[in-house]
Design a protein around this motif. Structure first.
Motif, PDB file in Angstrom:
ATOM      1  N   GLY A 133      36.803  36.403  49.735  1.00  0.00           N
ATOM      2  CA  GLY A 133      37.439  35.103  49.536  1.00  0.00           C
ATOM      3  C   GLY A 133      36.475  33.951  49.468  1.00  0.00           C
ATOM      4  N   LYS A 134      35.200  34.219  49.166  1.00  0.00           N
ATOM      5  CA  LYS A 134      34.193  33.164  49.089  1.00  0.00           C
ATOM      6  C   LYS A 134      34.002  32.713  47.645  1.00  0.00           C
ATOM      7  N   LEU A 135      33.445  31.513  47.494  1.00  0.00           N
ATOM      8  CA  LEU A 135      33.104  31.015  46.169  1.00  0.00           C
ATOM      9  C   LEU A 135      31.946  31.827  45.627  1.00  0.00           C
ATOM     10  N   GLN A 136      31.998  32.149  44.349  1.00  0.00           N
ATOM     11  CA  GLN A 136      30.903  32.899  43.757  1.00  0.00           C
ATOM     12  C   GLN A 136      29.617  32.096  43.855  1.00  0.00           C
ATOM     13  N   VAL A 137      28.559  32.744  44.322  1.00  0.00           N
ATOM     14  CA  VAL A 137      27.253  32.104  44.397  1.00  0.00           C
ATOM     15  C   VAL A 137      26.232  33.010  43.739  1.00  0.00           C
ATOM     16  N   SER A 138      25.149  32.406  43.297  1.00  0.00           N
ATOM     17  CA  SER A 138      24.100  33.188  42.662  1.00  0.00           C
ATOM     18  C   SER A 138      23.097  33.627  43.702  1.00  0.00           C
ATOM     19  N   ALA A 139      22.057  34.325  43.235  1.00  0.00           N
ATOM     20  CA  ALA A 139      21.035  34.799  44.160  1.00  0.00           C
ATOM     21  C   ALA A 139      20.306  33.639  44.821  1.00  0.00           C
ATOM     22  N   SER A 140      20.296  32.466  44.174  1.00  0.00           N
ATOM     23  CA  SER A 140      19.629  31.300  44.756  1.00  0.00           C
ATOM     24  C   SER A 140      20.431  30.694  45.892  1.00  0.00           C
ATOM     25  N   GLY A 141      21.692  31.090  46.042  1.00  0.00           N
ATOM     26  CA  GLY A 141      22.521  30.575  47.119  1.00  0.00           C
ATOM     27  C   GLY A 141      23.284  29.323  46.757  1.00  0.00           C
ATOM     28  N   ARG A 142      23.101  28.794  45.549  1.00  0.00           N
ATOM     29  CA  ARG A 142      23.799  27.576  45.146  1.00  0.00           C
ATOM     30  C   ARG A 142      25.131  27.927  44.494  1.00  0.00           C
ATOM     31  N   PRO A 143      26.189  27.177  44.789  1.00  0.00           N
ATOM     32  CA  PRO A 143      27.481  27.436  44.141  1.00  0.00           C
ATOM     33  C   PRO A 143      27.345  27.280  42.623  1.00  0.00           C
ATOM     34  N   GLN A 144      28.154  28.014  41.913  1.00  0.00           N
ATOM     35  CA  GLN A 144      28.107  27.966  40.456  1.00  0.00           C
ATOM     36  C   GLN A 144      28.681  26.647  39.939  1.00  0.00           C
ATOM     37  N   ASP A 145      28.231  26.294  38.737  1.00  0.00           N
ATOM     38  CA  ASP A 145      28.712  25.067  38.117  1.00  0.00           C
ATOM     39  C   ASP A 145      30.164  25.210  37.668  1.00  0.00           C
ATOM     40  N   ALA A 146      30.512  26.377  37.156  1.00  0.00           N
ATOM     41  CA  ALA A 146      31.868  26.594  36.644  1.00  0.00           C
ATOM     42  C   ALA A 146      32.794  27.056  37.761  1.00  0.00           C
ATOM     43  N   PRO A 147      34.059  26.662  37.719  1.00  0.00           N
ATOM     44  CA  PRO A 147      35.003  27.141  38.738  1.00  0.00           C
ATOM     45  C   PRO A 147      35.188  28.640  38.636  1.00  0.00           C
ATOM     46  N   ALA A 148      35.264  29.307  39.768  1.00  0.00           N
ATOM     47  CA  ALA A 148      35.340  30.764  39.779  1.00  0.00           C
ATOM     48  C   ALA A 148      36.658  31.214  40.387  1.00  0.00           C
ATOM     49  N   VAL A 149      37.202  32.283  39.838  1.00  0.00           N
ATOM     50  CA  VAL A 149      38.374  32.925  40.418  1.00  0.00           C
ATOM     51  C   VAL A 149      38.057  34.400  40.568  1.00  0.00           C
ATOM     52  N   PHE A 150      38.730  35.039  41.476  1.00  0.00           N
ATOM     53  CA  PHE A 150      38.530  36.474  41.666  1.00  0.00           C
ATOM     54  C   PHE A 150      39.888  37.133  41.861  1.00  0.00           C
ATOM     55  N   PRO A 151      40.101  38.244  41.142  1.00  0.00           N
ATOM     56  CA  PRO A 151      39.275  38.756  40.049  1.00  0.00           C
ATOM     57  C   PRO A 151      39.339  37.893  38.800  1.00  0.00           C
ATOM     58  N   ASP A 152      38.395  38.105  37.903  1.00  0.00           N
ATOM     59  CA  ASP A 152      38.254  37.264  36.721  1.00  0.00           C
ATOM     60  C   ASP A 152      39.259  37.679  35.648  1.00  0.00           C
ATOM     61  N   LEU A 153      40.517  37.349  35.883  1.00  0.00           N
ATOM     62  CA  LEU A 153      41.604  37.735  34.988  1.00  0.00           C
ATOM     63  C   LEU A 153      42.488  36.530  34.703  1.00  0.00           C
ATOM     64  N   VAL A 154      43.158  36.574  33.559  1.00  0.00           N
ATOM     65  CA  VAL A 154      44.130  35.528  33.245  1.00  0.00           C
ATOM     66  C   VAL A 154      45.221  35.494  34.314  1.00  0.00           C
ATOM     67  N   ALA A 155      45.628  36.668  34.785  1.00  0.00           N
ATOM     68  CA  ALA A 155      46.684  36.745  35.796  1.00  0.00           C
ATOM     69  C   ALA A 155      46.301  35.999  37.066  1.00  0.00           C
ATOM     70  N   THR A 156      45.024  36.050  37.439  1.00  0.00           N
ATOM     71  CA  THR A 156      44.585  35.348  38.644  1.00  0.00           C
ATOM     72  C   THR A 156      44.719  33.846  38.473  1.00  0.00           C
ATOM     73  N   ARG A 157      44.384  33.356  37.293  1.00  0.00           N
ATOM     74  CA  ARG A 157      44.508  31.916  37.051  1.00  0.00           C
ATOM     75  C   ARG A 157      45.973  31.482  37.060  1.00  0.00           C
ATOM     76  N   VAL A 158      46.839  32.327  36.515  1.00  0.00           N
ATOM     77  CA  VAL A 158      48.272  32.028  36.574  1.00  0.00           C
ATOM     78  C   VAL A 158      48.743  32.010  38.026  1.00  0.00           C
ATOM     79  N   ALA A 159      48.263  32.957  38.822  1.00  0.00           N
ATOM     80  CA  ALA A 159      48.647  33.011  40.231  1.00  0.00           C
ATOM     81  C   ALA A 159      48.177  31.775  40.973  1.00  0.00           C
ATOM     82  N   VAL A 160      46.975  31.290  40.654  1.00  0.00           N
ATOM     83  CA  VAL A 160      46.467  30.074  41.302  1.00  0.00           C
ATOM     84  C   VAL A 160      47.355  28.880  40.976  1.00  0.00           C
TER      85      VAL A 160
END
Length: 519
Positions: A446-473
């Motif tokens: 349930g964490k925000l996607q982060v890269s190996a550098s530890g910085r949050p990504q610029d783009a908003p992230a959902v998990f899993p990366d599906l259209v259904a997840t965005r509809v659920a949000v």
């Protein structure tokens, strides 16, 4: 020689097709995920609005030298082949029609600018189009295996292609290599079907040649090599075709290639020269790499290696020991197409940007179906040979699924955005896979996607990366109960699709691969 009874329009097979399409759509993310595709989309908007793929002022200006080439007439055209633009045309046409009928939607294609609503609509439809086409391609791969194997076995192999190779990172995107790969799947089916029938109808070789030209419409650089293999294949099996069929095959090929050749002529002044070799792209497509080092990297590089992102393909190395256990038509196919894929592999190894952005070796995707057909039949032969071989086949399949499936559940581009090691073809670690697995772990927690550098990504992230997840949000903003109910229904729906595939679609007959080798 037996006459195959497998027809792609039989009701039992069409049920498999519909189920494949349903499963792929359930896993769609609705994004194009390709800068090249955005340039193609812009040209397609202009085609629908003005009747021309050329533009006077493409946008944004800072990407003109990256995504577009200036023709001798002074107009700008996208630098990729014409296939993807034509595939996008129906989606863009609907977006343009919607802009005229629905208040608030408007497209200004001539100026190269679009309102967000129209652009998003077109992008989502294009992404779904590629997803559906990929499902159809896997269906034809299923039909190919079904010519020799039972229904469930064929379904398993087709799904292993989709979810057990690096194809998993692409089937939801609008990269032009995806429909090239899809067309290759369909072409292989008609070629193998031509060899499994005593008297194949003329339409079978004609369809094979047609889909070869479609592959070239999306990936022109592959066309010379596959054409060489196709000529070898048709010559070795010339007794299965009448002289008139051969002439019609040549006409079908040339006729299907006319849009590509005319597009080349408009952009570069020659029907044979694609825009991708324009001088401005020499830093990417120039043939100046050391063929040995890049060739090894193309196969084994931790971040771009073919066998790293598709361990299942390692079964190809067992081909000499399993050769006689393969069906005769498959052996014939591999004999004819091995020279073509080897020459294409050497070409990609010479290209400066052989490790282009994407999931694994993107430029190798169009020939993946040929490699997988070889690996798939080796897998089946070894599985049926003895129980001992299954001891190491099961872990190999599990590892392949473990590498590929995270690319479906996670936005791997977003996961590696801030880690330059993930695109380093000389890196000692598989950083792209590691970052994607890290993002998968974060998503489960349930964490925000982060890269190996530890910085949050610029783009908003959902998990899993599906259209259904965005509809659920979106539903969750109104009611948490709605969100939970929607996700539960979604999971049940996926389960029902998988259950149908493996239990409702029971084997009508199981042809042992050993007996099929006599074909």
């Amino acid at each position: 020689m037996r006459v195959s009874g497998i027809c792609w329009i039989r009701p039992a097979n069409l049920r498999v097709l519909c189920t494949f399409i349903g499963l792929f759509l359930l896993l769609a993310n609705g994004r194009m995920d390709s800068g090249d595709a955005n340039g193609q989309l812009q040209g397609t908007f202009n085609l629908i609005r003005t009747g021309s793929l050329g533009m006077d002022t493409p946008s944004p200006q800072y990407l003109v030298q990256v995504l577009f080439v200036r023709s001798p007439s002074g107009r700008y055209f996208e630098d990729q082949d014409i296939g993807n633009s034509l595939l996008m045309a129906p989606s863009v046409a609907i977006a343009v029609a919607a802009s005229r009928m629905v208040p608030g939607l408007h497209v200004q294609a001539a100026a190269g600018t679009y309102t967000d609503t129209s652009l998003i609509l077109a992008k989502i439809m294009c992404a779904f189009t590629d997803t559906i086409v990929s499902a159809i391609a896997c269906y034809f791969l299923y039909l190919l295996f079904r010519l020799f194997l039972g229904r469930r076995t064929s379904i398993v192999l087709a799904l292993l292609f989709a979810f057990g190779t690096f194809f998993a990172g692409y089937f939801r995107t609008a990269w032009d290599v995806v429909p090239a790969c899809d067309a290759c799947c369909i072409m292989l089916y008609f070629l193998v079907r031509m060899l499994t029938e005593d008297e194949p109808p003329a339409s079978v070789p004609l369809m094979a040649v047609f889909w070869l030209a479609i592959v070239g419409s999306f990936r022109y650089s592959l066309l010379p090599f596959l054409t060489l293999s196709m000529i070898l294949f048709l010559w070795r099996n010339r007794g299965r075709m009448r002289v008139s069929t051969r002439l019609w095959a040549a006409l079908v090929f040339v006729g299907t290639m006319i849009p590509t050749m005319m597009f080349n002529r408009v952009r570069m002044g020659s029907i044979f020269i694609p825009a991708s070799v324009a001088p401005q792209f020499d830093g990417q497509t120039g043939l100046s790499n050391h063929i040995v080092s890049s060739g090894i990297g193309l196969l084994f590089s931790p971040n771009r290696g073919l066998f790293v992102f598709s361990p299942l393909l390692l079964l190809i190395f067992a081909l000499p020991w399993c050769w006689k256990m393969l069906p005769g038509p498959i052996r014939e196919l591999l004999i004819c197409f091995t020279p073509g894929i080897l020459l294409y592999y050497l070409l990609i190894a010479r290209i400066r940007n052989w490790g282009a952005a994407g999931w694994g070796p993107r430029y190798m995707l169009p020939i993946l179906p040929i490699l997988f057909v070889a690996a798939g039949f080796v897998l089946t032969a070894l599985w049926n040979r003895s129980r001992t071989s299954r001891i190491w086949l099961v872990p190999l399949v599990a590892i392949s699924l473990g590498v590929a499936i995270p690319a479906i559940l996670v936005d791997y581009t977003n996961a590696t955005r801030n880690d330059w090691h993930a695109i380093d073809t000389t890196a000692a670690e598989p950083r792209q896979i590691m970052d994607t697995l890290e993002s998968l772990s974060n998503g489960i927690q349930g964490k925000l996607q982060v890269s190996a550098s530890g910085r949050p990504q610029d783009a908003p992230a959902v998990f899993p990366d599906l259209v259904a997840t965005r509809v659920a949000v979106l539903l969750g903003k109104k009611s948490a109960i709605l969100e939970t109910a929607f996700l539960a229904l979604y999971v049940l729906l996926i389960g029902a699709v998988i259950f149908y595939l493996f239990w409702r679609c029971r084997d009508e007959s199981v042809a042992a691969i050993g007996s099929a080798a006599a074909c």
